[in-house]
Design a protein around this motif. Structure first.
Motif, short mmCIF file in Angstrom:
data_model
loop_
_atom_site.label_atom_id
_atom_site.label_comp_id
_atom_site.label_asym_id
_atom_site.label_seq_id
_atom_site.Cartn_x
_atom_site.Cartn_y
_atom_site.Cartn_z
N LYS A 100 13.14 -3.01 83.08
CA LYS A 100 13.87 -1.80 82.68
C LYS A 100 13.31 -1.19 81.39
CE LYS A 100 18.26 -3.18 84.79
NZ LYS A 100 19.67 -3.58 84.54
N THR A 101 12.44 -1.91 80.69
CA THR A 101 11.85 -1.36 79.47
C THR A 101 10.72 -0.40 79.83
OG1 THR A 101 10.26 -3.18 79.28
CG2 THR A 101 12.40 -3.48 78.21
N VAL A 102 10.30 0.38 78.82
CA VAL A 102 9.20 1.33 79.03
C VAL A 102 7.88 0.58 78.96
CG1 VAL A 102 8.07 3.41 78.19
CG2 VAL A 102 10.57 3.19 78.02
N LEU A 103 7.15 0.57 80.08
CA LEU A 103 5.89 -0.15 80.15
C LEU A 103 4.72 0.82 80.27
CD1 LEU A 103 6.86 -2.98 82.70
CD2 LEU A 103 6.83 -3.12 80.21
N THR A 104 3.70 0.59 79.47
CA THR A 104 2.47 1.36 79.64
C THR A 104 1.75 0.84 80.88
OG1 THR A 104 1.15 -0.16 78.30
CG2 THR A 104 2.29 1.63 77.14
N ASN A 105 0.73 1.56 81.32
CA ASN A 105 -0.02 1.13 82.51
C ASN A 105 -0.65 -0.25 82.30
OD1 ASN A 105 0.58 3.47 83.92
ND2 ASN A 105 -1.21 4.56 83.14
N LYS A 106 -1.16 -0.47 81.08
CA LYS A 106 -1.78 -1.76 80.77
C LYS A 106 -0.75 -2.87 80.79
CE LYS A 106 -4.99 -3.87 77.47
NZ LYS A 106 -5.70 -3.67 76.18
N GLU A 107 0.42 -2.60 80.22
CA GLU A 107 1.49 -3.60 80.22
C GLU A 107 1.95 -3.92 81.64
OE1 GLU A 107 4.20 -3.19 76.30
OE2 GLU A 107 3.96 -1.35 77.45
N LYS A 108 2.07 -2.89 82.47
CA LYS A 108 2.51 -3.09 83.85
C LYS A 108 1.50 -3.95 84.61
CE LYS A 108 4.47 -0.57 87.76
NZ LYS A 108 3.90 -1.49 88.76
N GLN A 109 0.23 -3.75 84.32
CA GLN A 109 -0.81 -4.53 84.98
C GLN A 109 -0.67 -6.02 84.64
OE1 GLN A 109 -4.76 -3.27 83.91
NE2 GLN A 109 -5.75 -5.02 84.88
N TYR A 110 -0.48 -6.33 83.37
CA TYR A 110 -0.31 -7.72 82.96
C TYR A 110 1.03 -8.29 83.47
CZ TYR A 110 -4.41 -7.85 79.92
OH TYR A 110 -5.70 -7.86 79.44
N PHE A 111 2.05 -7.47 83.47
CA PHE A 111 3.36 -7.93 83.94
C PHE A 111 3.30 -8.28 85.42
CE2 PHE A 111 7.85 -6.98 85.27
CZ PHE A 111 8.40 -8.11 84.68
N ASP A 112 2.60 -7.46 86.20
CA ASP A 112 2.44 -7.76 87.63
C ASP A 112 1.69 -9.08 87.83
OD1 ASP A 112 3.77 -5.46 88.32
OD2 ASP A 112 1.96 -4.27 88.65
N ALA A 113 0.67 -9.31 86.99
CA ALA A 113 -0.07 -10.57 87.07
C ALA A 113 0.83 -11.75 86.72
CB ALA A 113 -1.28 -10.52 86.13
N PHE A 114 1.70 -11.54 85.75
CA PHE A 114 2.64 -12.58 85.36
C PHE A 114 3.59 -12.91 86.51
CE2 PHE A 114 6.92 -13.54 83.75
CZ PHE A 114 6.67 -14.73 83.08
N LEU A 115 4.08 -11.88 87.17
CA LEU A 115 5.00 -12.09 88.30
C LEU A 115 4.32 -12.85 89.43
CD1 LEU A 115 6.83 -8.63 88.47
CD2 LEU A 115 7.68 -10.78 87.49
N ILE A 116 3.04 -12.58 89.65
CA ILE A 116 2.28 -13.29 90.69
C ILE A 116 2.19 -14.78 90.35
CG2 ILE A 116 -0.01 -13.57 91.71
CD1 ILE A 116 -0.33 -10.52 91.49
N SER A 117 1.94 -15.10 89.08
CA SER A 117 1.88 -16.50 88.65
C SER A 117 3.22 -17.20 88.86
CB SER A 117 1.47 -16.59 87.18
OG SER A 117 0.16 -16.09 86.99
#
Length: 209
Positions: A100-117
């Motif tokens: 729900k926080t404001v994520l930049t494109n770079k942050e979203k990329q790392y967050f998606d990788a985190f979710l995959i892990s």
């Protein structure tokens, strides 16, 4: 001729007053806009940086726990499974808040990788593949370090922007004060000093009679 000169002085004073008032009005508008931007940056530092940093800390805490549990040799597989599944539930609850926080494109990329892990950890729990869970936990922790670094950089950028706008507002405020002082001096000269000069009577020469 005297009336024309008097009218001319008052016209000059009014014209100067109008110009300075316009400059001050524009300056005030710009100051208000900059103040809003400063407020937005400060709110962003709190809402989108400090709050997210707290979520990252919570993530890190839970993942270290998962990794430690998977490494323990004195725990039964069933106990490990229960503990890790419970911890993953806590992690998933944080996911909803973080998303729900404001994520930049770079942050979203790392967050998606985190979710995959995290998803990989969840899949390997049922297979009781503790080695893979340890590896996935380490990968997730590295991703969190990258997200944390992004938060620091973004926070510094927001703070620098806020400080720059504050400095600009301060300079504009000083300029407005200087303009008001100049305006007061010019108005005083044109409307007061000139009037005093006109009222001074020149002594008439003595009569020759």
């Amino acid at each position: 001729m005297k009336d024309l000169k008097k009218y001319s002085n008052k016209t000059k004073a009014a014209f100067i007053l109008l110009i300075v008032m316009l400059l001050i009005l524009l300056g005030n508008f710009n100051t208000l806009q900059n103040s809003k931007n400063v407020n937005d940056n400060i709110n962003a530092i709190y809402k989108d940086r400090l709050v997210v940093a707290h979520y990252i800390f919570q993530y890190s805490k839970q993942l270290h726990f998962i990794k430690t549990e998977a490494e323990k040799l004195n725990l039964s597989d069933n106990t490990k499974r229960i503990e890790i599944i419970h911890t993953l539930d806590i992690v998933h609850n944080i996911d909803d808040l973080y998303a729900k926080t404001v994520l930049t494109n770079k942050e979203k990329q790392y967050f998606d990788a985190f979710l995959i892990s995290c998803k990989e950890i969840n899949n390997q729990v049922e297979n009781k593949n503790w080695t893979q869970i340890i590896a996935s936990s380490e990968e997730a922790l590295k991703t969190l370090e990258n997200l944390s670094q992004i938060q620091i950089e973004e926070g510094k950028a927001k703070l620098a922007a806020a400080n720059a706008m504050y400095g600009k507002n301060n300079s504009i405020g000083q300029l407005q004060i200087a303009l008001l002082i100049i305006l007061g001096g010019i108005t005083f000269y044109l409307l007061i000093i000139k009037k005093i000069k006109r009222t001074v009577k020149i002594p008439e020469p003595p009569s020759s009679n």
